[in-house]
Design a protein around this motif. Sequence first.
Motif, mmCIF file in Angstrom:
data_model
loop_
_atom_site.group_PDB
_atom_site.id
_atom_site.type_symbol
_atom_site.label_atom_id
_atom_site.label_comp_id
_atom_site.label_asym_id
_atom_site.label_seq_id
_atom_site.Cartn_x
_atom_site.Cartn_y
_atom_site.Cartn_z
ATOM 1 N N SER A 14 52.525 -22.788 9.980
ATOM 2 C CA SER A 14 53.460 -21.897 10.564
ATOM 3 C C SER A 14 54.844 -22.375 10.930
ATOM 4 C CB SER A 14 52.661 -21.281 11.864
ATOM 5 O OG SER A 14 53.628 -20.501 12.786
ATOM 6 N N PRO A 15 55.896 -21.618 10.795
ATOM 7 C CA PRO A 15 57.372 -21.983 11.101
ATOM 8 C C PRO A 15 57.124 -22.068 12.719
ATOM 9 C CG PRO A 15 57.209 -19.591 10.583
ATOM 10 C CD PRO A 15 56.026 -20.082 10.260
ATOM 11 N N ARG A 16 58.042 -23.003 13.376
ATOM 12 C CA ARG A 16 58.395 -22.789 14.630
ATOM 13 C C ARG A 16 59.802 -22.084 15.056
ATOM 14 N NH1 ARG A 16 56.619 -27.335 19.164
ATOM 15 N NH2 ARG A 16 57.095 -26.168 21.018
ATOM 16 N N GLN A 17 59.785 -20.916 14.683
ATOM 17 C CA GLN A 17 61.152 -20.144 14.957
ATOM 18 C C GLN A 17 60.824 -18.880 15.374
ATOM 19 O OE1 GLN A 17 62.809 -17.572 13.578
ATOM 20 N NE2 GLN A 17 64.854 -18.353 14.200
ATOM 21 N N SER A 18 61.435 -18.754 16.515
ATOM 22 C CA SER A 18 61.014 -17.422 17.360
ATOM 23 C C SER A 18 61.094 -16.098 16.615
ATOM 24 C CB SER A 18 62.025 -17.178 18.610
ATOM 25 O OG SER A 18 63.322 -17.034 18.127
ATOM 26 N N HIS A 19 61.883 -15.682 15.609
ATOM 27 C CA HIS A 19 61.955 -14.501 14.838
ATOM 28 C C HIS A 19 60.800 -14.423 13.791
ATOM 29 C CE1 HIS A 19 65.815 -14.560 17.469
ATOM 30 N NE2 HIS A 19 65.309 -13.243 17.101
ATOM 31 N N LEU A 20 60.317 -15.772 13.247
ATOM 32 C CA LEU A 20 59.589 -15.623 12.211
ATOM 33 C C LEU A 20 58.229 -15.950 12.232
ATOM 34 C CD1 LEU A 20 62.161 -17.078 9.708
ATOM 35 C CD2 LEU A 20 61.376 -14.635 9.611
ATOM 36 N N GLU A 21 57.806 -16.841 13.415
ATOM 37 C CA GLU A 21 56.436 -17.472 13.596
ATOM 38 C C GLU A 21 55.349 -16.531 13.737
ATOM 39 O OE1 GLU A 21 55.317 -19.265 17.541
ATOM 40 O OE2 GLU A 21 57.084 -19.989 17.159
ATOM 41 N N ASP A 80 60.015 -22.751 24.730
ATOM 42 C CA ASP A 80 59.387 -22.974 23.358
ATOM 43 C C ASP A 80 60.478 -23.299 22.241
ATOM 44 O OD1 ASP A 80 56.672 -22.681 24.030
ATOM 45 O OD2 ASP A 80 56.781 -20.587 23.790
ATOM 46 N N HIS A 81 61.620 -22.703 22.668
ATOM 47 C CA HIS A 81 62.567 -22.541 21.762
ATOM 48 C C HIS A 81 63.803 -22.860 22.398
ATOM 49 C CE1 HIS A 81 59.839 -20.664 18.529
ATOM 50 N NE2 HIS A 81 59.603 -19.769 19.524
ATOM 51 N N SER A 138 67.644 -22.343 23.609
ATOM 52 C CA SER A 138 68.428 -21.225 23.987
ATOM 53 C C SER A 138 69.340 -21.388 24.759
ATOM 54 C CB SER A 138 67.560 -19.935 24.278
ATOM 55 O OG SER A 138 66.951 -20.056 25.613
#
Length: 371
Positions: free
Chosen positions: A69-76, A242-243, A245
């Motif tokens: 899994s990616p660790r990117q808020s819009h894709l994960e 988590d990300h 910001s």
Amino acid sequence: MDSARSRLCVTGLRGIPGVMGGVETHCEELLPRVAVSAPEFEIEVLGRRPYMKGVSDRCQGVLITSLPSPRQSHLEAIISTTVGVLYARWRGARVLHIHAIGPAILTPFARLIGLKVVMTHHGDDYERAKWGRFAKFMLRTGESWGLNCAHRVIAVSPSLAQRLARQYPSCAEKVRYIPNGAPALIDDELGSAEILSRFGLSARKFILAVGRFVPEKGFDYLIDAFRKSGTGRKLVIAGGADHGSAYARKIMSEAGGNVILTGQQPRPVLKALYENTDLFVLPSFHEGLPITALEAGRCGAPMLLSDIQPNRDLGLGAANYFPVGNADVLAEKMGKPSVEFSVDARDLHDRFDWDQIAQHTLAVYREAERV
């Protein structure tokens, strides 16, 4: 796997155990209890690898699998759930449980490839401030597709269940209200005194908030209200981001003096904080059914909650609520004796009992399997 057992895969969450987030806490409490009472199911959680370093492959009778899994808020969420659906089909799962309305956009695909699908709606995520117009559209689409395509739908609050039944009348018969629970947390081996000392705290001399550093949690105006209140207590916020910001950086820049940021803490440490705080505050603009408030209340903490409907669904007294986003009223209430905001821990346990919740959820799994 025993050939007589059906595989039940769970996706849409970051992982368990010990992963920060309401959905993750929900699954960590729920699924081991279901496993005890469900000899016909082999339950497997499909988590996201970046959040699961060091996690074993089994947790209290539940299989744990970390998937790419990616660790990117819009894709994960969308990518990890797609991988999870394909993995569940490859593993021969009979039932797939999808958590949250973002991942639920994969419900039609899961049905197309032959899975029986249960979807848990944890709240109106499109109301979260962090999402832009396209993301909110996708979340609303996930809600719609999940409601229309899942075999059974679980809503975690009564107001949410009622709203879904009104908005999707053709789906009303498959919606079930099953709440989050008020768990009995375990003690940390260090003991409360040492935990408080670690953070420079004294019992009943601090106000506590718990959650991720995201705008909908309202920690920015909580800090403003705390400073306006003139209280001699400290403000402790347990959680993290988590990300990266701008909002998370803003909250972290407030640390110092009487504002203490502990970072993410394991639940035994949270128990010590809940049991020793003078007041627990949840200033959120958005919740599903707030597990942190249920945990704090079960530990006997006096509580102040914003008056959004999911918080009101806990059924506390009028004194326990304040107008969401109103720093002045919150400051005024924080200046009052905390005894005015006491709650009945036993009542919360009786109404939000994880053991009963697990039995109701198992009944939904069995319904979905028979459809």
